[in-house]
Design an enzyme around this catalytic site. Structure first.
Site, PDB file in Angstrom:
ATOM      1  NE  ARG A  82      30.516-136.082 -23.378  1.00 18.49           N
ATOM      2  CZ  ARG A  82      29.859-136.899 -22.770  1.00 18.49           C
ATOM      3  NH1 ARG A  82      28.568-136.628 -22.441  1.00 18.49           N
ATOM      4  NH2 ARG A  82      30.429-137.795 -21.842  1.00 18.49           N
TER       5      ARG A  82
ATOM      6  CG  HIS B  46      32.710-141.257 -17.161  1.00 14.99           C
ATOM      7  ND1 HIS B  46      33.015-140.228 -18.212  1.00 14.99           N
ATOM      8  CD2 HIS B  46      31.431-141.082 -16.787  1.00 14.99           C
ATOM      9  CE1 HIS B  46      32.110-139.521 -18.096  1.00 14.99           C
ATOM     10  NE2 HIS B  46      31.051-139.899 -17.315  1.00 14.99           N
TER      11      HIS B  46
ATOM     12  CB  CYS C  94      20.203-133.074 -15.395  1.00 11.50           C
ATOM     13  SG  CYS C  94      18.889-132.662 -16.517  1.00 11.50           S
TER      14      CYS C  94
HETATM   15  N1  COA Z   1      24.464-134.689 -35.035  1.00 13.12           N
HETATM   16  C1  COA Z   1      23.608-133.952 -35.612  1.00 13.12           C
HETATM   17  N2  COA Z   1      22.363-134.173 -35.951  1.00 13.12           N
HETATM   18  C2  COA Z   1      22.034-135.647 -36.079  1.00 13.12           C
HETATM   19  C3  COA Z   1      22.793-136.387 -35.785  1.00 13.12           C
HETATM   20  C4  COA Z   1      24.019-136.045 -34.852  1.00 13.12           C
HETATM   21  N3  COA Z   1      24.830-137.185 -34.434  1.00 13.12           N
HETATM   22  N4  COA Z   1      22.399-137.795 -35.917  1.00 13.12           N
HETATM   23  C5  COA Z   1      21.125-137.426 -36.329  1.00 13.12           C
HETATM   24  N5  COA Z   1      21.033-136.297 -36.864  1.00 13.12           N
HETATM   25  C6  COA Z   1      19.951-135.463 -37.350  1.00 13.12           C
HETATM   26  C7  COA Z   1      19.322-136.228 -38.484  1.00 13.12           C
HETATM   27  O1  COA Z   1      20.228-135.795 -39.513  1.00 13.12           O
HETATM   28  C8  COA Z   1      18.159-135.717 -38.574  1.00 13.12           C
HETATM   29  O2  COA Z   1      18.121-134.354 -39.063  1.00 13.12           O
HETATM   30  P1  COA Z   1      16.967-134.078 -40.156  1.00 13.12           P
HETATM   31  O3  COA Z   1      15.506-133.948 -39.240  1.00 13.12           O
HETATM   32  O4  COA Z   1      17.355-132.476 -40.451  1.00 13.12           O
HETATM   33  O5  COA Z   1      16.954-134.911 -41.449  1.00 13.12           O
HETATM   34  C9  COA Z   1      17.726-135.456 -37.222  1.00 13.12           C
HETATM   35  O6  COA Z   1      18.962-135.520 -36.450  1.00 13.12           O
HETATM   36  C10 COA Z   1      16.732-136.671 -36.646  1.00 13.12           C
HETATM   37  O7  COA Z   1      17.410-137.701 -37.181  1.00 13.12           O
HETATM   38  P2  COA Z   1      17.002-139.253 -36.300  1.00 13.12           P
HETATM   39  O8  COA Z   1      17.815-140.223 -36.713  1.00 13.12           O
HETATM   40  O9  COA Z   1      15.493-139.299 -36.468  1.00 13.12           O
HETATM   41  O10 COA Z   1      17.389-138.936 -34.871  1.00 13.12           O
HETATM   42  P3  COA Z   1      16.728-138.990 -33.500  1.00 13.12           P
HETATM   43  O11 COA Z   1      15.843-137.647 -33.458  1.00 13.12           O
HETATM   44  O12 COA Z   1      16.093-140.022 -33.079  1.00 13.12           O
HETATM   45  O13 COA Z   1      17.847-138.360 -32.635  1.00 13.12           O
HETATM   46  C11 COA Z   1      20.109-138.635 -32.019  1.00 13.12           C
HETATM   47  C12 COA Z   1      19.107-139.209 -32.577  1.00 13.12           C
HETATM   48  C13 COA Z   1      21.266-139.589 -31.616  1.00 13.12           C
HETATM   49  C14 COA Z   1      20.770-137.617 -33.025  1.00 13.12           C
HETATM   50  C15 COA Z   1      19.650-137.860 -30.597  1.00 13.12           C
HETATM   51  O14 COA Z   1      19.016-138.867 -29.826  1.00 13.12           O
HETATM   52  C16 COA Z   1      20.941-137.531 -29.928  1.00 13.12           C
HETATM   53  O15 COA Z   1      21.692-136.605 -30.382  1.00 13.12           O
HETATM   54  N6  COA Z   1      21.318-138.016 -28.520  1.00 13.12           N
HETATM   55  C17 COA Z   1      22.565-137.816 -28.011  1.00 13.12           C
HETATM   56  C18 COA Z   1      22.377-137.656 -26.556  1.00 13.12           C
HETATM   57  C19 COA Z   1      23.524-137.285 -25.805  1.00 13.12           C
HETATM   58  O16 COA Z   1      24.058-136.481 -26.244  1.00 13.12           O
HETATM   59  N7  COA Z   1      23.450-137.806 -24.667  1.00 13.12           N
HETATM   60  C20 COA Z   1      24.679-137.520 -23.806  1.00 13.12           C
HETATM   61  C21 COA Z   1      25.869-138.233 -24.186  1.00 13.12           C
HETATM   62  S1  COA Z   1      26.126-140.039 -24.090  1.00 13.12           S
HETATM   63 ZN    ZN Z   2      29.282-138.917 -17.540  1.00 14.66          ZN
END
Ligand code: COA
Ligand code: ZN
Length: 318
Positions: free
Chosen positions: A14, A209, A242
């Site tokens: 991950r 971690h 990254c």
């Molecule tokens: N998994 C998949 N899709 C998700 C989701 C999730 N956990 N959470 C939201 N979405 C989808 C929404 O349903 C929406 O879909 P749609 O456009 O088809 O309606 C879209 O993503 C945008 O949703 P929104 O709430 O506006 O989210 P965002 O674009 O601001 O993104 C996250 C928010 C949290 C989903 C995104 O920033 C993210 O995945 N971050 C994780 C980063 C990460 O993994 N970092 C490292 C680990 S800590």
């Molecule tokens: Zn880490």
């Protein structure tokens, strides 16, 4: 005397893979997890239910989970998936996840960058996930990201981290993980924060971690160990880092952590020879995994089957 146990959770599939420019197929990711299991690793973070636009490398985590369930089926393995928000939790449990890692933040800046929420919004989403998971019987690790230093806001107050840890332990998280997300902590800070946490809440539910950005990953593991912490995340072959964020690098390499612990006389349950095979696979699949800092020495030992020398140099007092 029986060796004291230290538990490792490999987060390479991950934390390591999420930042790679090469996106691995679910089949390759399953192969990597399987190689880790073959070495004796019993806890693996296998993916994340995050936006596939934000993190393309984690798309298909549902397929990874399904494949692993089919291959292993054994009850003694914990496959954890990261969930950034409530939607992620729903997707994870719909895919059959029984262990999730939710994320708390030491700063607003990191929470905004990661999930577009401030620190308190992220905390309230985390609370909702934890409540639902307790009802669903799903295991939860609550990770405090940027628990020492944030790339946007600098040093994080230890009292803020201790208070947040206390709240989530009280709410019933199974595990509370203190994460040095960018590898900015030094062993002195780690020793004092982990000592305070262990004093306040005991060591049994706390894990650490570390990233190796400034070559202090292993020293930080040792510092936490001295405070009584007995569970650590690590990443096979030091996978991570990254290419678009200069300065950030991968987690402390699992093989380095296992080597240090075994040489100190702790029992990890992991076979180093086999772990080196998983490390080689990680390097082959990604093309970028650096390997642990001791990889040349470990490869030499593995190839000439001399790993016994490790156990021979164990401190007999443990
Ligand atoms: N998994 C998949 N899709 C998700 C989701 C999730 N956990 N959470 C939201 N979405 C989808 C929404 O349903 C929406 O879909 P749609 O456009 O088809 O309606 C879209 O993503 C945008 O949703 P929104 O709430 O506006 O989210 P965002 O674009 O601001 O993104 C996250 C928010 C949290 C989903 C995104 O920033 C993210 O995945 N971050 C994780 C980063 C990460 O993994 N970092 C490292 C680990 S800590
Ligand atoms: Zn880490």
């Amino acid at each position: 005397m029986m060796a004291e146990k230290v538990t490792l959770n490999d987060v390479g599939p991950r934390d390591g893979l999420q930042s790679q420019s090469r996106v691995l197929s679910p089949a390759d990711r399953i192969q990597l997890v399987t190689a880790l299991l073959d070495s004796g690793m019993r806890h693996v973070e296998v993916g994340a239910f995050v936006s596939p636009t934000a993190v393309p490398a984690m798309a298909g985590t549902d397929e990874v989970l399904a494949g692993l369930r089919e291959n292993t089926g054994s009850g003694d393995v914990t496959f954890t998936v990261l969930v950034p928000n409530v939607r992620g939790y729903e997707l994870a449990t719909a895919a059959g996840a029984r262990s999730v890692c939710l994320v708390l933040y030491g700063t607003d800046g990191m929470a905004e960058a990661n999930v577009g929420m401030n620190r308190l919004q992220a905390e309230s989403a985390a609370k909702e996930i934890l409540e639902r998971a307790r009802k669903d019987g799903v295991r939860v690790t609550s990770t405090i990201a940027v628990a020492f230093e944030c790339p946007f806001e600098g040093r994080v107050e230890p009292s803020l981290v201790c208070d947040m840890a206390g709240r989530f332990l009280e709410l019933g998280t199974d595990e509370l993980c203190v994460a040095d997300t960018i590898g900015g902590a030094n062993p002195g800070q780690v020793r004092s924060l982990t000592a305070a946490l262990v004093d306040g809440y005991g060591a049994s539910q706390i894990s650490c971690h570390f990233h190796d950005t400034r070559a202090m990953g292993l020293a930080n593991v040792y510092a936490a160990l001295e405070s009584g912490i007995r569970k650590f995340d690590a990443s096979i072959a030091g996978l991570g880092g990254c290419p678009f964020a200069p300065g950030a690098s991968g987690n402390v390499a699992t093989e380095d952590v296992v080597m240090m612990l075994e040489q100190m006389g702790f029992a990890t349950g992991i076979d180093l020879d086999r772990l080196m095979q998983a490390a080689t696979l990680a390097k082959t699949l990604t093309g970028t995994a650096p390997g642990g800092r001791a990889s040349a020495w470990l490869d030499y030992n593995a190839s000439s089957n001399k790993t016994r020398s490790l156990t021979e140099t164990r401190n007999p007092s443990r």
